[in-house]
Design a protein around this motif. Structure first.
Motif, mmCIF file in Angstrom:
data_model
loop_
_atom_site.group_PDB
_atom_site.id
_atom_site.type_symbol
_atom_site.label_atom_id
_atom_site.label_comp_id
_atom_site.label_asym_id
_atom_site.label_seq_id
_atom_site.Cartn_x
_atom_site.Cartn_y
_atom_site.Cartn_z
ATOM 1 N N ASP A 198 0.815 -1.213 0.000
ATOM 2 C CA ASP A 198 0.000 0.000 0.000
ATOM 3 C C ASP A 198 0.857 1.275 0.000
ATOM 4 N N GLU A 199 2.143 1.130 -0.361
ATOM 5 C CA GLU A 199 3.049 2.279 -0.390
ATOM 6 C C GLU A 199 2.941 2.986 -1.745
ATOM 7 N N GLU A 200 2.725 4.291 -1.717
ATOM 8 C CA GLU A 200 2.520 5.023 -2.972
ATOM 9 C C GLU A 200 3.833 5.216 -3.726
ATOM 10 N N PHE A 201 3.759 5.101 -5.052
ATOM 11 C CA PHE A 201 4.891 5.389 -5.925
ATOM 12 C C PHE A 201 4.372 6.182 -7.123
ATOM 13 N N THR A 202 5.309 6.744 -7.875
ATOM 14 C CA THR A 202 4.959 7.497 -9.081
ATOM 15 C C THR A 202 5.572 6.818 -10.286
ATOM 16 N N TRP A 203 4.731 6.455 -11.226
ATOM 17 C CA TRP A 203 5.180 5.847 -12.485
ATOM 18 C C TRP A 203 5.211 6.940 -13.548
ATOM 19 N N GLU A 204 6.423 7.221 -14.055
ATOM 20 C CA GLU A 204 6.610 8.248 -15.077
ATOM 21 C C GLU A 204 7.070 7.601 -16.374
ATOM 22 N N PHE A 205 6.524 8.070 -17.500
ATOM 23 C CA PHE A 205 6.869 7.447 -18.779
ATOM 24 C C PHE A 205 6.487 8.365 -19.946
ATOM 25 N N TYR A 206 7.069 8.035 -21.118
ATOM 26 C CA TYR A 206 6.667 8.664 -22.372
ATOM 27 C C TYR A 206 5.851 7.653 -23.167
ATOM 28 N N SER A 246 0.313 5.619 -7.818
ATOM 29 C CA SER A 246 -0.390 4.369 -7.528
ATOM 30 C C SER A 246 0.288 3.684 -6.360
ATOM 31 N N THR A 247 -0.265 2.554 -5.967
ATOM 32 C CA THR A 247 0.384 1.639 -5.030
ATOM 33 C C THR A 247 0.481 0.290 -5.748
ATOM 34 N N PRO A 248 1.300 -0.630 -5.276
ATOM 35 C CA PRO A 248 1.377 -1.931 -5.952
ATOM 36 C C PRO A 248 0.021 -2.613 -6.105
ATOM 37 N N LYS A 249 -0.811 -2.551 -5.093
ATOM 38 C CA LYS A 249 -2.101 -3.236 -5.172
ATOM 39 C C LYS A 249 -3.054 -2.537 -6.130
ATOM 40 N N THR A 250 -3.104 -1.205 -6.083
ATOM 41 C CA THR A 250 -3.991 -0.506 -7.016
ATOM 42 C C THR A 250 -3.459 -0.568 -8.441
ATOM 43 N N PHE A 251 -2.144 -0.648 -8.593
ATOM 44 C CA PHE A 251 -1.575 -0.778 -9.933
ATOM 45 C C PHE A 251 -2.026 -2.089 -10.569
#
Length: 450
Positions: A228-236, A247-252
């Motif tokens: 449940d730890e939030e991270f930021t996924w950045e991409f082109y 997102s978090t791993p579970k919500t991702f």
């Protein structure tokens, strides 16, 4: 009447030698085998020419880049994440995308260690030299796994992009880590059995063991995000547009990948057992009190049709096979007729698929992805396009051609979604039937794909 026991006599050796010296096929074969690699010189050129990398049914988007599990047995995690990334690539208009097998790998190791300890506790009254206990102790925590085991980790811990938790040295070269963790787990097995035999409370003892395994894993692999730890996924995206998703791993896993694990079922082709039956492998798993490893046993032709249906619906297919039997890694071909072994007087067609399983010659060893199939004018499969996880230097830029005969003889598992079973004329009520076949964990169908 039983035959009389005999030993090898020296006279027999002399006679056999003289017989073989007069046999041209044996002499030519000996010259070939003693001076060259049999798999180079016995290639059937006609088969090589027929195994072309063209398919009249292929999914629209194949995952890029081609993945490489390196010196680890994570094929099942690569095949699963390769399956799931295709959906994200479509959804977010991506040219390339990698999910993190390492994230799943970490939590699988942690959970599998706990699963092992729970099995030791549950069976502590069994003799230490029983087949079951010795099977547990053979490899308490190994790299291989099954699709169901991946879904268990995804359900509890979620999934993350590779940039959030990329490979470390020991995810790509896991032998030393496994060796050290397994030693510690065998030590813990001894400690737990001794304590339980004395009637001692092991609650705190086991908690300390779990903590130590977690410590070892974080040292070897690094600290992964918590579920449940939030991270930021950045991409082109393909158009060069920057995007950012929190997102978090579970919500991702649930919302970004839309991975609904209960929707999936593993189909099995085990000719030893009745078809249209559920098969459960006892005491095989990674999360204690999680879902058991189960398969729906069907004829090989139905597994092939399941693949065809998914490819036509633009869906890749997770499958498990006995690899690398009859696989040429340089040519990128999986074909039982690719080598002319009969030129040496060596017959490879003396055992059926059932016999090979019964006599220990075949079992599922590797998981990959099917992304295409070539059908004849009657809709029957001829060959399949296979995405492997051994990097671009293996096969043709990471891809293989698999013939239909190979599929029928050496493919054991295909993963589909449950709503696809109706097209195979399968009664979905079988999935919930209590009339299931239960196999011991050391059965060949309990083999873990590496």
């Amino acid at each position: 009447m039983a035959s009389k026991a005999t030993s090898i006599e020296f006279e027999s050796l002399t006679k056999w030698t003289n017989d073989f010296k007069s046999d041209i096929k044996t002499q030519i074969g000996g010259s070939v085998l003693q001076h060259s690699n049999i798999e180079d010189v016995l290639i059937n050129r006609e088969r090589e020419i027929k195994d072309i990398n063209v398919f009249n049914n292929k999914i629209e988007i194949e995952g890029l880049p081609v993945m490489d599990q390196k010196a680890s047995g994570r094929c099942w995690l690569f095949a699963a994440t390769n399956l799931l990334r295709v959906y994200a690539m479509k959804k977010y208009n991506l040219k390339e995308f990698k999910l993190s097998p390492s994230y799943l790998f970490f939590y699988d190791k942690l959970e599998r260690a706990n699963y092992f300890l729970e099995q030791i506790i549950d069976t502590h009254k069994e003799p230490i030299d029983s087949r079951l206990i010795q099977w547990f102790l053979t490899a308490p925590v190994e790299d291989g796994g099954q699709f169901t085991m991946m879904t268990q980790i995804a359900d509890k811990y979620g999934i993350v992009p590779d940039q959030i938790y990329p490979d470390s040295f020991n995810t790509t070269t896991s032998r030393i880590m496994n060796k050290m963790v397994n030693f510690k787990l065998r030590e813990y097995a001894m400690t737990l059995r001794n304590a339980l035999s004395k009637g001692e409370d092991i609650t705190e003892m086991k908690l300390d063991m779990q903590k130590e395994i977690y410590r070892l894993l974080t040292m070897f692999l690094g600290n992964p995000p918590k579920p449940d730890e939030e991270f930021t996924w950045e991409f082109y995206d393909k158009d060069g547009k920057y995007q950012s998703i929190k997102s978090t791993p579970k919500t991702f896993s649930n919302d970004v990948l839309e991975f609904k694990t209960p929707d999936y079922i593993s189909l099995l082709n085990d000719p030893r057992n009745d078809y249209n039956k559920m098969i459960k492998v006892d005491r095989l798993g990674n999360i204690f009190n999680g879902e058991p490893v189960k398969y729906l046993n069907l004829e090989g032709e139905k597994l092939a049709q399941a693949v065809i249906n998914r490819i036509k619906n633009n869906k890749p297919v997770f499958f498990g096979s006995d690899t690398p039997k009859f696989m040429d890694k340089n040519r990128g071909i999986m074909d039982t007729e690719l080598w002319d072994f009969q030129l040496l007087g060596y017959d490879i067609n003396t055992m059926s698929k059932k016999d090979r399983v019964l006599y220990g010659h075949s079992l599922m060893t590797h998981a990959m992805l099917i992304t295409g199939v070539h059908l004849d004018d009657n809709g029957k499969p001829i060959r399949y396009r296979v995405e492997n996880s051994w990097g671009t230097k293996s096969g043709k830029d990471g891809y293989y051609i698999m013939t239909e005969k190979y599929f029928q003889e050496y493919v054991y598992q295909v993963v589909v979604e449950k709503d696809e079973l109706a097209a195979l004329d399968v009664d979905v009520n079988i999935l919930d039937s209590k009339d299931e076949i239960v196999l011991p964990p050391y059965d060949p169908m309990g083999a873990l794909a590496l």
